[in-house]
Design a protein around this motif. Structure first.
Motif, mmCIF file in Angstrom:
data_model
loop_
_atom_site.group_PDB
_atom_site.id
_atom_site.type_symbol
_atom_site.label_atom_id
_atom_site.label_comp_id
_atom_site.label_asym_id
_atom_site.label_seq_id
_atom_site.Cartn_x
_atom_site.Cartn_y
_atom_site.Cartn_z
ATOM 1 N N CYS A 11 0.858 -1.188 0.000
ATOM 2 C CA CYS A 11 0.000 0.000 0.000
ATOM 3 C C CYS A 11 0.892 1.235 0.000
ATOM 4 C CB CYS A 11 -0.923 -0.017 1.216
ATOM 5 S SG CYS A 11 -0.111 0.223 2.812
ATOM 6 N N GLY A 13 0.621 3.899 1.883
ATOM 7 C CA GLY A 13 0.952 3.983 3.295
ATOM 8 C C GLY A 13 1.519 5.283 3.813
ATOM 9 N N CYS A 15 -0.125 7.439 5.266
ATOM 10 C CA CYS A 15 -0.989 7.906 6.345
ATOM 11 C C CYS A 15 -0.478 7.586 7.739
ATOM 12 C CB CYS A 15 -2.371 7.289 6.160
ATOM 13 S SG CYS A 15 -2.288 5.513 5.901
ATOM 14 N N CYS A 16 0.348 6.559 7.881
ATOM 15 C CA CYS A 16 0.727 6.141 9.237
ATOM 16 C C CYS A 16 2.003 5.301 9.190
ATOM 17 C CB CYS A 16 -0.405 5.357 9.885
ATOM 18 S SG CYS A 16 -0.761 3.810 9.056
ATOM 19 N N GLY A 19 2.124 1.977 7.342
ATOM 20 C CA GLY A 19 2.384 2.039 5.908
ATOM 21 C C GLY A 19 3.870 2.099 5.612
ATOM 22 N N ASP A 66 -0.341 -4.854 3.115
ATOM 23 C CA ASP A 66 -1.151 -3.741 3.602
ATOM 24 C C ASP A 66 -0.777 -3.381 5.023
ATOM 25 O OD1 ASP A 66 -3.110 -2.890 1.579
ATOM 26 O OD2 ASP A 66 -3.714 -4.989 1.633
ATOM 27 N N GLY A 67 -0.647 -2.072 5.262
ATOM 28 C CA GLY A 67 -0.271 -1.609 6.589
ATOM 29 C C GLY A 67 -1.342 -1.870 7.628
ATOM 30 N N CYS A 68 -2.598 -1.737 7.243
ATOM 31 C CA CYS A 68 -3.652 -1.860 8.256
ATOM 32 C C CYS A 68 -4.863 -2.591 7.682
ATOM 33 C CB CYS A 68 -4.036 -0.480 8.781
ATOM 34 S SG CYS A 68 -5.039 0.482 7.641
ATOM 35 N N LYS A 70 -7.545 -1.673 6.634
ATOM 36 C CA LYS A 70 -8.269 -1.098 5.489
ATOM 37 C C LYS A 70 -7.895 -1.788 4.178
ATOM 38 C CE LYS A 70 -9.169 3.315 7.663
ATOM 39 N NZ LYS A 70 -8.801 4.722 7.804
ATOM 40 N N LEU A 71 -6.761 -2.424 4.146
ATOM 41 C CA LEU A 71 -6.361 -3.283 3.011
ATOM 42 C C LEU A 71 -6.435 -2.557 1.663
ATOM 43 C CD1 LEU A 71 -8.101 -6.651 4.062
ATOM 44 C CD2 LEU A 71 -5.792 -5.876 4.628
ATOM 45 N N CYS A 72 -5.865 -1.373 1.601
ATOM 46 C CA CYS A 72 -5.966 -0.564 0.378
ATOM 47 C C CYS A 72 -5.346 -1.253 -0.842
ATOM 48 C CB CYS A 72 -5.289 0.788 0.591
ATOM 49 S SG CYS A 72 -6.071 1.782 1.864
HETATM 50 S S1 SF4 Z 1 -3.822 -0.071 4.081
HETATM 51 FE FE1 SF4 Z 1 -3.832 1.302 5.872
HETATM 52 S S2 SF4 Z 1 -1.666 1.966 6.023
HETATM 53 FE FE2 SF4 Z 1 -1.963 1.204 3.938
HETATM 54 S S3 SF4 Z 1 -2.527 3.020 2.704
HETATM 55 FE FE3 SF4 Z 1 -4.438 2.011 3.388
HETATM 56 S S4 SF4 Z 1 -5.018 3.145 5.252
HETATM 57 FE FE4 SF4 Z 1 -2.809 3.562 4.870
#
Ligand code: SF4
Length: 136
Positions: A11, A13, A15-16, A19, A66-68, A70-72
């Motif tokens: 992702c 990532g 945002c945090c 990521g 994916d970091g979180c 939300k699985l972008c």
């Molecule tokens: S999966 Fe989570 S950490 Fe990765 S881009 Fe989406 S919101 Fe950000």
């Protein structure tokens, strides 16, 4: 015989810190641990609609990192290209361990880098599993 490569896509990532963790672990796999066996795409270009990029998951079995929850990356690949072969959900891994995310998005401590190594190892396991299935 040339074996097909495996896609590994993090992702974006920004945002945090989860990521950042995903992206560093993914680069470690691509450039070191599985260099020559793996390929990636630029997720923002993919999302922008580049047709070549959108053939990606059809050409390569792909591990989304994916970091979180939300699985972008997983959702983007599955929406625009095809099913992923596997997902590494970094937030779930840390929860299972009882570990907190890195405190900073930009400066990683040695403990954070140990988490990078753990996530990279999980990605390698997925890549190896895909390659074993290809060989069977
Ligand atoms: S999966 Fe989570 S950490 Fe990765 S881009 Fe989406 S919101 Fe950000």
């Amino acid at each position: 015989m040339i074996k097909p490569k495996v896609g590994v896509v993090s992702c974006s990532g920004e945002c945090c810190s989860l990521g950042t963790l995903s992206r560093i672990a993914t680069r470690r796999v691509l450039e070191d641990l599985k260099a020559g066996e793996t390929v990636t795409i630029c997720l923002p270009l993919f999302l922008a609609g580049d047709s070549g990029e959108r053939m990606f998951a059809k050409q390569f079995p792909t591990v989304a990192v994916d970091g979180c929850h939300k699985l972008c990356a997983t959702k983007a690949i599955e929406k625009y290209s095809g099913a992923t072969a596997a997902t590494v959900d970094v937030e779930s891994m840390l929860e299972e361990q009882g570990s907190d995310p890195p405190a900073s998005r930009r400066i990683f401590t040695p403990e954070d880098m140990a988490m990078v190594a753990m996530v990279a190892g999980a990605i390698v396991e997925k890549v190896d599993g895909i390659k074993e299935a290809q060989d069977a």
